[in-house]
Scaffold this motif. Structure first.
Motif, PDB file in Angstrom:
ATOM      1  N   GLN A   8       0.913  -1.147   0.000  1.00 46.38           N
ATOM      2  CA  GLN A   8       0.000   0.000   0.000  1.00 46.38           C
ATOM      3  C   GLN A   8       0.947   1.191   0.000  1.00 46.38           C
ATOM      4  N   SER A   9       1.106   1.834  -1.149  1.00 43.95           N
ATOM      5  CA  SER A   9       2.237   2.745  -1.322  1.00 43.95           C
ATOM      6  C   SER A   9       1.889   4.216  -1.107  1.00 43.95           C
ATOM      7  N   PHE A  10       0.640   4.510  -0.814  1.00 43.63           N
ATOM      8  CA  PHE A  10       0.232   5.919  -0.681  1.00 43.63           C
ATOM      9  C   PHE A  10       0.225   6.331   0.792  1.00 43.63           C
ATOM     10  N   SER A  23      12.289  -0.491   0.472  1.00 40.75           N
ATOM     11  CA  SER A  23      12.256   0.439   1.598  1.00 40.75           C
ATOM     12  C   SER A  23      12.184   1.863   1.063  1.00 40.75           C
ATOM     13  N   THR A  24      12.164   2.824   1.969  1.00 41.04           N
ATOM     14  CA  THR A  24      11.773   4.172   1.534  1.00 41.04           C
ATOM     15  C   THR A  24      12.404   5.284   2.366  1.00 41.04           C
ATOM     16  N   SER A  25      12.542   6.441   1.741  1.00 42.98           N
ATOM     17  CA  SER A  25      13.037   7.624   2.446  1.00 42.98           C
ATOM     18  C   SER A  25      12.057   8.094   3.518  1.00 42.98           C
ATOM     19  N   GLU A  26      10.805   7.626   3.454  1.00 44.52           N
ATOM     20  CA  GLU A  26       9.847   7.954   4.508  1.00 44.52           C
ATOM     21  C   GLU A  26      10.327   7.444   5.871  1.00 44.52           C
ATOM     22  N   PRO A  76       1.697   6.015   9.427  1.00 43.40           N
ATOM     23  CA  PRO A  76       1.532   4.559   9.546  1.00 43.40           C
ATOM     24  C   PRO A  76       2.276   3.827   8.429  1.00 43.40           C
ATOM     25  N   TYR A  77       2.316   4.445   7.262  1.00 51.32           N
ATOM     26  CA  TYR A  77       3.072   3.861   6.139  1.00 51.32           C
ATOM     27  C   TYR A  77       4.540   3.680   6.529  1.00 51.32           C
ATOM     28  N   ALA A  78       5.132   4.755   7.038  1.00 50.37           N
ATOM     29  CA  ALA A  78       6.563   4.711   7.352  1.00 50.37           C
ATOM     30  C   ALA A  78       6.847   3.761   8.514  1.00 50.37           C
ATOM     31  N   PHE A 114      14.335   7.281  -2.383  1.00 53.70           N
ATOM     32  CA  PHE A 114      13.605   8.542  -2.266  1.00 53.70           C
ATOM     33  C   PHE A 114      12.570   8.574  -3.395  1.00 53.70           C
ATOM     34  N   ASN A 115      11.674   9.573  -3.321  1.00 61.65           N
ATOM     35  CA  ASN A 115      10.563   9.640  -4.285  1.00 61.65           C
ATOM     36  C   ASN A 115      11.062   9.545  -5.727  1.00 61.65           C
ATOM     37  N   HIS A 116      10.440   8.659  -6.484  1.00 64.66           N
ATOM     38  CA  HIS A 116      10.785   8.585  -7.910  1.00 64.66           C
ATOM     39  C   HIS A 116       9.490   8.511  -8.709  1.00 64.66           C
ATOM     40  N   ARG A 124       2.338  13.489 -10.332  1.00 64.01           N
ATOM     41  CA  ARG A 124       1.489  13.090 -11.469  1.00 64.01           C
ATOM     42  C   ARG A 124       0.163  13.844 -11.429  1.00 64.01           C
ATOM     43  N   LYS A 125      -0.328  14.096 -10.197  1.00 64.87           N
ATOM     44  CA  LYS A 125      -1.543  14.903 -10.082  1.00 64.87           C
ATOM     45  C   LYS A 125      -1.290  16.264 -10.737  1.00 64.87           C
ATOM     46  N   ILE A 126      -0.117  16.825 -10.483  1.00 57.37           N
ATOM     47  CA  ILE A 126       0.227  18.122 -11.071  1.00 57.37           C
ATOM     48  C   ILE A 126       0.373  17.996 -12.590  1.00 57.37           C
ATOM     49  N   LEU A 159      -4.319  21.556  -4.278  1.00 50.98           N
ATOM     50  CA  LEU A 159      -3.228  20.844  -3.600  1.00 50.98           C
ATOM     51  C   LEU A 159      -3.282  21.091  -2.102  1.00 50.98           C
ATOM     52  N   GLY A 160      -2.507  20.297  -1.364  1.00 56.13           N
ATOM     53  CA  GLY A 160      -2.409  20.476   0.095  1.00 56.13           C
ATOM     54  C   GLY A 160      -1.183  21.301   0.454  1.00 56.13           C
ATOM     55  N   ASN A 161      -0.227  20.637   1.099  1.00 58.99           N
ATOM     56  CA  ASN A 161       0.960  21.311   1.622  1.00 58.99           C
ATOM     57  C   ASN A 161       1.932  21.683   0.493  1.00 58.99           C
ATOM     58  N   LEU A 200      -4.365  18.000   3.108  1.00 59.92           N
ATOM     59  CA  LEU A 200      -3.348  18.042   4.172  1.00 59.92           C
ATOM     60  C   LEU A 200      -3.389  16.727   4.940  1.00 59.92           C
ATOM     61  N   ARG A 201      -2.247  16.303   5.441  1.00 58.26           N
ATOM     62  CA  ARG A 201      -2.182  15.057   6.215  1.00 58.26           C
ATOM     63  C   ARG A 201      -2.108  15.382   7.714  1.00 58.26           C
ATOM     64  N   PRO A 202      -2.530  14.453   8.577  1.00 65.59           N
ATOM     65  CA  PRO A 202      -2.424  14.699  10.019  1.00 65.59           C
ATOM     66  C   PRO A 202      -0.974  14.978  10.441  1.00 65.59           C
ATOM     67  N   LEU A 203      -0.050  14.358   9.753  1.00 68.14           N
ATOM     68  CA  LEU A 203       1.390  14.600   9.950  1.00 68.14           C
ATOM     69  C   LEU A 203       2.008  14.541   8.560  1.00 68.14           C
ATOM     70  N   ASP A 204       2.964  15.418   8.307  1.00 69.50           N
ATOM     71  CA  ASP A 204       3.600  15.374   6.986  1.00 69.50           C
ATOM     72  C   ASP A 204       5.099  15.565   7.163  1.00 69.50           C
ATOM     73  N   VAL A 205       5.864  14.903   6.353  1.00 69.23           N
ATOM     74  CA  VAL A 205       7.319  15.080   6.389  1.00 69.23           C
ATOM     75  C   VAL A 205       7.638  16.363   5.615  1.00 69.23           C
TER      76      VAL A 205
HETATM   77  N1  GDD Z   1      -0.531  13.196  -2.837  1.00 68.22           N
HETATM   78  C1  GDD Z   1      -0.599  14.514  -2.642  1.00 68.22           C
HETATM   79  N2  GDD Z   1      -1.666  15.211  -3.122  1.00 68.22           N
HETATM   80  N3  GDD Z   1       0.403  15.112  -1.971  1.00 68.22           N
HETATM   81  C2  GDD Z   1       0.338  16.449  -1.803  1.00 68.22           C
HETATM   82  C3  GDD Z   1      -0.720  17.216  -2.288  1.00 68.22           C
HETATM   83  C4  GDD Z   1      -1.787  16.564  -2.975  1.00 68.22           C
HETATM   84  O1  GDD Z   1      -2.743  17.174  -3.413  1.00 68.22           O
HETATM   85  N4  GDD Z   1      -0.468  18.504  -1.976  1.00 68.22           N
HETATM   86  C5  GDD Z   1       0.694  18.543  -1.336  1.00 68.22           C
HETATM   87  N5  GDD Z   1       1.191  17.294  -1.217  1.00 68.22           N
HETATM   88  C6  GDD Z   1       2.439  16.924  -0.522  1.00 68.22           C
HETATM   89  C7  GDD Z   1       2.275  15.792   0.484  1.00 68.22           C
HETATM   90  O2  GDD Z   1       1.687  16.291   1.690  1.00 68.22           O
HETATM   91  C8  GDD Z   1       3.732  15.368   0.631  1.00 68.22           C
HETATM   92  O3  GDD Z   1       4.379  16.221   1.536  1.00 68.22           O
HETATM   93  C9  GDD Z   1       4.311  15.592  -0.775  1.00 68.22           C
HETATM   94  O4  GDD Z   1       3.356  16.429  -1.464  1.00 68.22           O
HETATM   95  C10 GDD Z   1       4.535  14.312  -1.579  1.00 68.22           C
HETATM   96  O5  GDD Z   1       3.361  13.533  -1.509  1.00 68.22           O
HETATM   97  P1  GDD Z   1       3.181  12.214  -2.399  1.00 68.22           P
HETATM   98  O6  GDD Z   1       3.418  12.512  -3.826  1.00 68.22           O
HETATM   99  O7  GDD Z   1       1.867  11.620  -2.025  1.00 68.22           O
HETATM  100  O8  GDD Z   1       4.401  11.291  -1.974  1.00 68.22           O
HETATM  101  P2  GDD Z   1       5.003  10.924  -0.531  1.00 68.22           P
HETATM  102  O9  GDD Z   1       6.292  11.673  -0.405  1.00 68.22           O
HETATM  103  O10 GDD Z   1       4.002  11.084   0.533  1.00 68.22           O
HETATM  104  O11 GDD Z   1       5.276   9.365  -0.697  1.00 68.22           O
HETATM  105  C11 GDD Z   1       5.905   8.820  -1.868  1.00 68.22           C
HETATM  106  O12 GDD Z   1       7.300   8.781  -1.687  1.00 68.22           O
HETATM  107  C12 GDD Z   1       7.757   7.914  -0.640  1.00 68.22           C
HETATM  108  C13 GDD Z   1       9.288   8.023  -0.597  1.00 68.22           C
HETATM  109  O13 GDD Z   1       9.664   9.176   0.100  1.00 68.22           O
HETATM  110  C14 GDD Z   1       5.324   7.427  -2.107  1.00 68.22           C
HETATM  111  O14 GDD Z   1       5.788   6.967  -3.343  1.00 68.22           O
HETATM  112  C15 GDD Z   1       5.771   6.446  -1.036  1.00 68.22           C
HETATM  113  O15 GDD Z   1       5.371   5.116  -1.416  1.00 68.22           O
HETATM  114  C16 GDD Z   1       7.302   6.505  -0.944  1.00 68.22           C
HETATM  115  O16 GDD Z   1       7.747   5.636   0.068  1.00 68.22           O
END
Ligand code: GDD
Ligand code: NAP
Length: 358
Positions: free
Chosen positions: A92-94, A133-136, A157-159, A186-188, A200-202, A219-221, A286-291
């Motif tokens: 579950q990768s999201f 594994s992941t940079s999370e 919870p993912y991390a 890290f994110n790819h 990809r949403k962007i 978008l969120g953060n 927005l997430r309850p906690l975000d990196v």
């Molecule tokens: N998804 C999403 N949608 N993220 C948003 C949005 C939005 O509308 N707006 C801002 N963000 C921010 C998220 O809060 C996060 O800080 C950042 O964009 C990246 O979000 P994601 O693209 O969902 O990726 P991720 O970093 O949480 O997780 C991905 O990378 C990890 C490695 O660091 C996933 O691929 C994980 O499976 C992977 O482990």
């Protein structure tokens, strides 16, 4: 001979999660190297092999039905495929969804890895094992680049689940002598990335804005920073780690970090639009906690021969141009395997945080 002139190898690999972004690219990479590739997919009411079709590799991959939470199906996948190498990409990768489904995420991203490791230990401990594994794992609080020695402070919870499976992979390596590696990627991203991930949403929404099919990008953060690389280059490291004399853990990153805002700005630049006229912040995302900040230090994997070429600007261009071309072809009546045309749009999807606001 392979495309790059190197001799073809005849090995067998099993990839879990072959229908995902990385699973599809890794299948193509290994098929091109001459591997016999087996891939697990889970039973869904609607088939989702579009990425394998997109890369023209569907016919070359042997498919095995298996679910991460069903030990018998994992056991069968290994029994039938007889792999020398197992690449465990299914998860579950999201990260966002892990706050809404923390128990399921724990099962799929944590416990299921032990299921696979146990299966390998019992059936054939000579099988090499790659864990996604992941940079999370590094989580919040880092202000500089993270290498393999950096502190883990998971913030979702993912991390947390991925941290458990990271340690189990090490424990099976050290305790049972299994050739097991953690790729701390890290994110790819790529044009095959799932639509709910921010890049990809962007790129998809920017393409639609450019063609007048959409006006807003919610978008969120916007301040979150990530170390974003190009997925086809990253999957090469999975294979590379598995070819070393001894198993180890490696960080894989571009060693560069940018904000979500910068990604959006660059993406709108590609089509000549002003991001500020289209981007709106919506607290639903927005997430309850975000990196807040992730940046890697990938010196170790570079020492064993990894040399990525695509930088941040290049990645944004690849993604926007591909989504633009897809929507243009779609407008011209062409139908081809692709996810966006079936996506419901995030307005239709309720989140538990929206409910809380009422
Ligand atoms: N998804 C999403 N949608 N993220 C948003 C949005 C939005 O509308 N707006 C801002 N963000 C921010 C998220 O809060 C996060 O800080 C950042 O964009 C990246 O979000 P994601 O693209 O969902 O990726 P991720 O970093 O949480 O997780 C991905 O990378 C990890 C490695 O660091 C996933 O691929 C994980 O499976 C992977 O482990
Ligand atoms: P993805 O596109 O979401 O693919 C995930 C795969 O896992 C899909 O094939 C999915 O099947 C499968 N899967 C999910 N739940 C399953 C279950 N219960 N049983 C069997 N299969 C299941 O993810 P990705 O981007 O390719 O990432 C691959 C792996 O790398 C994941 O483990 C992810 O956590 C990790 N990772 C990714 C990144 C990144 O930036 N992409 C970075 C670090 C680590 P369906 O197609 O049926 O959904």
């Amino acid at each position: 001979m392979s495309k790059d002139g190197a001799p073809l190898v005849t090995k067998t690999a099993l990839i879990t999660g072959v229908t995902g972004q990385d699973g599809a690219y890794l299948s193509k990479f290994l098929v091109d190297k001459g591997y016999e590739v087996y891939g697990t997919y889970r039973r869904l009411s609607t088939p989702n092999f579009w990425r394998l079709h997109y890369l023209n590799v569907f016919e070359k991959v042997n498919l095995l039905p298996a679910d991460l939470i069903d030990v018998g199906s994992l056991l069968d996948a290994i029994r039938i495929s007889h792999p020398e190498e197992v690449y465990n990409l299914a998860a579950q990768s999201f990260v966002g969804a892990s706050f809404e489904q923390p128990v399921g995420t724990g099962e799929m991203n944590g416990i299921s890895v032990t299921r696979l490791l146990e299966t390998i230990r019992i059936m054939n401990p000579k099988i090499k094992f790659y864990q996604a594994s992941t940079s999370e794992l590094f989580g919040s609080g880092h202000l500089s680049a993270s290498n393999e020695e950096a502190l883990f402070r998971p913030s979702s919870p993912y991390a947390a689940a991925k941290l458990y499976s990271y340690w189990m992979t090490k424990i099976y390596r050290e305790g049972f002598g299994i050739f097991a590696c953690n790729g701390i990627l890290f994110n790819h991203e790529s044009p095959l990335r799932g639509l709910e991930f921010v890049t990809r949403k962007i790129s998809n929404t920017v393409a639609k804005c450019a063609l007048g099919l959409e006006k807003e990008l919610r978008l969120g953060n916007l301040e979150a920073k990530r170390d974003w690389g190009y997925a086809p280059e990253y999957i090469e490291t999975m294979w590379l780690m598995m070819q070393q004399k001894t198993p180890d853990d490696y960080v894989v990153a571009t060693d560069d970090s940018h904000s979500v805002k910068e990604f959006a700005e660059k993406a709108f630049d590609v089509v000549g639009l002003d991001w500020q006229e289209h981007v709106k912040v919506d607290k639903k995302f927005l997430r309850p906690l975000d990196v807040a900040y992730l940046k890697g230090d990938s010196s170790k994997i570079r020492k064993i021969g990894w040399n990525p070429k695509v930088d941040f600007d290049g990645l944004v261009k690849i993604m926007v141009k591909e989504d633009l071309s897809r929507w243009e072809r779609w407008q011209n009546g062409e139908r081809f395997p692709w996810d966006a045309s079936n996506y419901p749009g995030e307005d239709k999807i309720l989140s538990r945080y929206q409910e809380k606001d009422k």
